[in-house]
Write an enzyme that holds these catalytic residues in place. Sequence first.
Site, short mmCIF file in Angstrom:
data_model
loop_
_atom_site.label_atom_id
_atom_site.label_comp_id
_atom_site.label_asym_id
_atom_site.label_seq_id
_atom_site.Cartn_x
_atom_site.Cartn_y
_atom_site.Cartn_z
N HIS A 52 -6.94 -5.93 -0.44
CA HIS A 52 -5.97 -4.87 -0.05
C HIS A 52 -4.54 -5.39 0.58
O HIS A 52 -3.55 -5.35 0.13
CB HIS A 52 -6.41 -3.61 0.51
N SER A 59 1.05 -1.12 -0.07
CA SER A 59 -0.07 -0.01 0.11
C SER A 59 0.86 1.23 -0.18
O SER A 59 1.70 1.39 -1.01
CB SER A 59 -1.09 -0.09 1.27
N ASP A 104 -9.65 -5.03 -4.81
CA ASP A 104 -8.96 -4.06 -3.77
C ASP A 104 -9.82 -3.13 -3.56
O ASP A 104 -10.18 -2.09 -4.36
CB ASP A 104 -7.57 -3.58 -4.13
#
EC number: 3.1.1.23
Length: 250
Positions: free
Chosen positions: A226, A97, A196
């Site tokens: 995610h 991320s 996601d």
Amino acid sequence: MSEQYPVLSGAEPFYAENGPVGVLLVHGFTGTPHSMRPLAEAYAKAGYTVCLPRLKGHGTHYEDMERTTFHDWVASVEEGYGWLKQRCQTIFVTGLSMGGTLTLYLAEHHPDICGIVPINAAVDIPAIAAGMTGGGELPRYLDSIGSDLKNPDVKELAYEKTPTASLLQLARLMAQTKAKLDRIVCPALIFVSDEDHVVPPGNADIIFQGISSTEKEIVRLRNSYHVATLDYDQPMIIERSLEFFAKHAG
């Protein structure tokens, strides 16, 4: 910026001193080293020297995070990179991320990095920009973005609230990173979840097309959301990244 709250149990950094090849692992926005710990332990077991820092303002309380800027997060990663440079001749970087964003940022500024493995990395999240420019006063804190996992039995250790000020810092980090993607020349293994709910999967294509690397590959994760490093595809991420390290470590 000094933190006012103690470090949460499970949010501690992880270090392992092994061979001459090092791996820097970077966790995500509002998250903790917990999300990357399984990878760090697997890499250490495989003989790599490993550094998994806790980003400034993370893993304590969201009020601590609110007082940090993206420069603090970059400094946390630079410090980890420096720790590895003292011990290793070859360094890889991987991140989830915003950790993937910081992975890209680091590769833009350190051309000696041997290879990168961004996982659901963020360089463009339109919802953040829309929220910042939509008019009206935003609340000080928004609901958590953590624990976007397909596996219902796993929970990510992350903040239950997201400081609005921190979203602005994330937006600035993404903009700066996206603008300089062409500086990246090292091999890249880009993981992206097909589904996601935090970072649009199209970010992987932006990264793939933006970097100047001749060796680059997108690996699609079919069975994770995610936080893929804690989800069903975790074994595949570990396996493929270890193959990548072995191939490019020389």
